[in-house]
Design a protein around this motif. Structure first.
Motif, short mmCIF file in Angstrom:
data_model
loop_
_atom_site.label_atom_id
_atom_site.label_comp_id
_atom_site.label_asym_id
_atom_site.label_seq_id
_atom_site.Cartn_x
_atom_site.Cartn_y
_atom_site.Cartn_z
N TYR A 1 0.80 -1.23 0.00
CA TYR A 1 0.00 0.00 0.00
C TYR A 1 0.84 1.28 0.00
O TYR A 1 0.26 2.37 0.09
N ARG B 1 -8.72 2.29 -2.28
CA ARG B 1 -9.45 1.82 -1.10
C ARG B 1 -10.03 2.99 -0.32
O ARG B 1 -11.18 2.96 0.13
N ARG B 2 -9.22 4.04 -0.13
CA ARG B 2 -9.71 5.21 0.61
C ARG B 2 -10.83 5.91 -0.16
O ARG B 2 -11.79 6.40 0.45
N ARG C 1 -14.01 3.92 0.28
CA ARG C 1 -14.55 4.12 1.63
C ARG C 1 -15.20 5.49 1.75
O ARG C 1 -16.26 5.64 2.38
N ALA C 2 -14.56 6.52 1.16
CA ALA C 2 -15.13 7.87 1.22
C ALA C 2 -16.47 7.93 0.49
O ALA C 2 -17.41 8.59 0.95
N ASP D 1 -5.93 13.50 1.41
CA ASP D 1 -5.02 12.36 1.36
C ASP D 1 -4.34 12.35 0.01
O ASP D 1 -5.00 12.23 -1.03
N ASP E 1 -12.51 14.42 1.28
CA ASP E 1 -13.76 13.77 1.66
C ASP E 1 -14.57 14.66 2.58
O ASP E 1 -14.22 15.81 2.85
#
Length: 766
Positions: A348, A363-364, A367-368, A417, A431
């Motif tokens: 990652y 992935r982030r 999720r957001a 991020d 986000d």
């Protein structure tokens, strides 16, 4: 470093020379003398001469003492990474010499074999120092956990051999013979030897060829293990007497270690070799500590007495083995957890910049999106970064990427991020938890990427183009958001770079249309939807049409007839232009061959893309087309733009020269709109110039355009090049180019592009 003065001069003695305490000749003499001692002892014991026991003891003490001195000398000669290894081996040999001396003294003073606490302590200390030496070798694990794991592997092997040794050697020994603890401990020496041998095999490792001294030390351990096993068996059966031929094995083992100390250090002495990838160890090396455990389990069953009891030594050994196995598995579990953590970080994290990679960013982002809007993605692509790699090298490029990543991380801060998606592409996720305006964040990023004082002069600081996409109802998944950010990023590049753009419905529709057109173009090439139109080229002196230019058209099933400007740029971008060029050349040659049946001097002109010009198979394509159509090479003209010719390398110029030698004609198309450098006219084997239509269109209104066409015509005459005036549409333009002296004309005045079936050898109607 020390100095030595002589006659007023100062001589500097190198560090290595100062450490050379023993000369190579002295070392060779020592090896010869020690070998001679072992040979004399062997002869004495085999022949069974008087005082064989004393000779055996003195020979072992002498060789062990020499091995101590040889290892000490190696510690002085070898570099620091090996110094501790040889020092510990020297201490081991010194303990062996001391233990053998005490053994000799006590044996002479007592009729019994001297199995005393002092001798056991000295020899045990030698085993400890010898094991420590193996764990300090170059290929041994560097970490404390790794060394502990290797040591436990050796202990497991040694403990597993206790029940096996009991069954093989001690099963028929009376219990009374094993009542003395010191005597019982002496029976464990073969197991300790094999423990050391296991550790040596483990630390030798597959990372590099085994260092020869380690091989000799391994042979020494094997000899000693065999000698101790035979000695223990003889003692257990009361058949050993000092001076037995087996006594020769111990000085032989010392001799092997002394010979090992005389070898030079390995080429790599830093303990780490990054030049090659470390291979995986073979399966047997991983399973080595566990293989004897199965035999130990069987041996425990066989060792049980008829009463059902297990001998105390076997029981204690197995309990200890279980404890060591549990500790070893605990270390393995801890190591596996650390490995999982490291693999997770590798999976990652971008290894160059330390930022999250594409996988983590996706992935982030997912999720957001699950947490709900607002969610925005900023996609950054560095402008001109390839030129940095090409000019300064990839090391400088990597350093620049690291610096840029740090600047962008500081600019984003806690408002998003940031991740590196790959190459020179980065992304920022905003986000709901950090509702900062994406445009404001983009401005901060662009400001952070501005060159610092001095960087602009160096020329290694590229700017960035940023595309912004905000999640909305039109997005079905995270890939749609990334797609829109990519669309906006390319729009920012098209707008002049070093800028940001937000994806709009118009941008998205344009990108989708463009992608669909590219997909349709691929099908068009495969399904033969392309066709050729031909525009006549007129002889201005006679009005005869003896040549035509092939122009490709696309009959799109939904959009209708498309001009080259609508799809050829896409073909060049996707690489389809080469395939299209090949088809055009073959079709044009077949058409020209049909024309020449009526007009033998008829020719055809074909445009060649810059990408095709740089390919080495261009000559094969052209010769194949003319040969298959049975067309004379002089009937084919290849039209090349100025920019394609200027960007060409020496290989391109050589390729054009070969085409000219074959008879193919070369035309410089759109002359006057590119670089128009006179120097390349000397180098390019052209046969004609085609004056761009932008000059011809202004002939009747702009005196400068008239002068330009006139100058180009004279220049072409000086270079013996034929001139074709493009874009002639009116009588005034026709009269002008004729008056200037152009040989040929092309344009709507003489005919529009169409399905020309034949050429006219006679003048065209006015």
């Amino acid at each position: 470093m020390r100095t030595k003065k002589r006659a007023g001069a100062t001589t500097v003695l190198p560090h290595d020379v100062r450490r050379e305490a023993v000369t190579p000749r002295a070392r060779r003499v020592g090896v010869v003398v020690a070998t001679a001692v072992v040979l004399v002892e062997a002869l004495w014991l085999v022949v069974a001469l008087p005082q064989a026991a004393l000779v055996s003891d003195l020979g072992a003490i002498t060789v062990a003492t020499w091995a101590t001195l040889a290892c000490s000398d190696a510690a002085r000669r070898h570099p620091p990474p090996l110094r501790r290894f040889w020092t510990l081996l020297a201490l081991t040999m010194g303990l062996s010499a001391a233990g053998r001396t005490v053994w000799t003294v006590e044996r002479i003073s007592s009729p019994e074999l001297p199995h005393t606490f002092l001798i056991g302590a000295v020899f045990t200390a030698g085993i400890v120092t010898g094991t420590a030496a193996l764990l300090c070798s170059l290929s041994a694990p560097r970490s404390l956990v790794g060394r502990a794991r290797t040591l436990l592997d050796g202990v497991i092997v040694g403990l597993a051999l206790i029940p096996i040794g009991w069954v093989v050697v001690f099963r028929d020994i009376a219990t009374a013979d094993l009542a003395d603890p010191l005597r019982t401990f002496g029976l464990l020496y073969p197991m300790l030897d094999l423990m050391q041998l296991t550790i040596l095999v483990a630390v030798a490792g597959p990372r590099r060829p085994v260092w020869r001294p380690l091989t000799l030390i391994g042979a020494s351990l094997a000899v000693r293990a065999g000698a101790d096993a035979i000695y223990v068996s003889l003692v257990a059966h009361h058949s050993y007497a000092p001076g037995h031929p087996i006594d020769l094995c111990w000085p032989l083992s010392y001799l092997l270690i002394g010979v090992a100390a005389s070898h030079p250090p390995p080429p790599v002495c830093d303990g780490v070799d990054d030049s090659t990838e470390s291979p995986l160890p073979p399966w047997w090396r991983v399973a080595l500590p566990y293989l004897p455990v199965g035999g130990a389990i069987i041996a425990v069953v066989l060792a049980r007495r008829p009463t059902g009891q297990t001998p105390q030594l076997v029981f204690t050994g197995m309990m200890t083995l279980l404890g060591v196995l549990a500790l070893r598995q605990g270390l393995a579990a801890n190591e596996n957890l650390r490995l999982v953590g490291r693999l997770r970080r590798l999976a990652y994290t971008d290894q160059l910049t330390g930022l999250p990679n594409r996988l983590m960013f996706n992935r982030r982002l997912r999720r957001a999106l699950r947490d709900g809007p607002p969610v925005a993605v900023l996609l950054l692509d560095l402008d001109g970064f390839k030129q940095v790699n090409d000019r300064f090298g990839h090391a400088t490029g990597d350093a620049l990427l690291t610096t840029i990543a740090g600047r962008m991380r500081d600019a984003v801060g806690d408002d998003g991020d940031i991740a590196r998606l790959g190459g020179d592409e980065f992304a920022v996720l905003v986000d709901a938890a950090r509702p900062v305006a994406p445009e404001r964040l983009a401005e901060r990023l662009l400001a952070a990427l501005q060159p610092s004082p001095g960087e602009e002069d160096v020329g290694i600081h590229p700017s960035a183009s940023i595309g912004i996409a905000e999640y909305g109802p039109q997005h079905a998944s995270h890939t749609d958001v990334l797609r829109d950010a990519d669309i906006a990023m390319y729009a920012a590049k098209a707008a002049g770079k070093s800028a940001y753009r937000t994806c709009t419905p118009a941008l998205r529709e344009s990108a989708v249309t463009r992608a669909e057109l590219i997909a349709d173009l691929r099908r068009a090439v495969d399904e033969r939807q392309l066709h050729l139109d031909y525009q006549p080229i007129v002889d201005l002196a006679t009005g005869a049409v003896r040549s035509a230019e092939a122009l490709v058209r696309w009959r799109h099933p939904r959009l209708g007839l498309l001009s080259p400007a609508a799809f050829l740029p896409l073909a060049e971008e996707t690489g389809l232009i080469v395939q299209i060029d090949r088809w055009v050349v073959h079709e044009a040659c077949r058409a020209a061959a049909a024309w020449r049946e009526r007009v033998p001097e008829a020719t055809v002109a074909v445009n060649i893309a810059a990408a095709h010009l740089r390919r080495p198979d261009l000559i094969a394509t052209v010769t194949s087309a003319t040969a298959s159509a049975d067309l004379a090479p002089r009937a084919l003209t290849l039209e090349l733009t100025e920019s394609a010719l200027i960007d060409g390398s020496e290989a391109v110029l050589e390729r054009l020269a070969q085409l000219r030698e074959l008879g193919i004609r070369i035309a410089i198309d759109d002359f006057g709109t590119g670089y128009s450098s006179l120097s390349y006219l000397h180098r390019i084997p052209a046969t004609e110039l085609k004056i761009d239509r932008s000059f011809v269109a202004r002939l009747d209104t702009d005196s400068r355009a008239y002068a330009t066409v006139e100058m180009v015509t004279r220049l072409a005459g000086a270079f013996d090049l034929m001139v074709v005036a493009e874009g002639v549409e009116t009588e005034e333009q026709h009269a002008a180019v004729t008056a200037i002296g152009c040989v040929h004309g092309q344009g709507y005045r003489y005919g529009r592009p169409g399905a020309l079936t034949t050429l006219h050898p006679h003048p065209t109607p006015a």
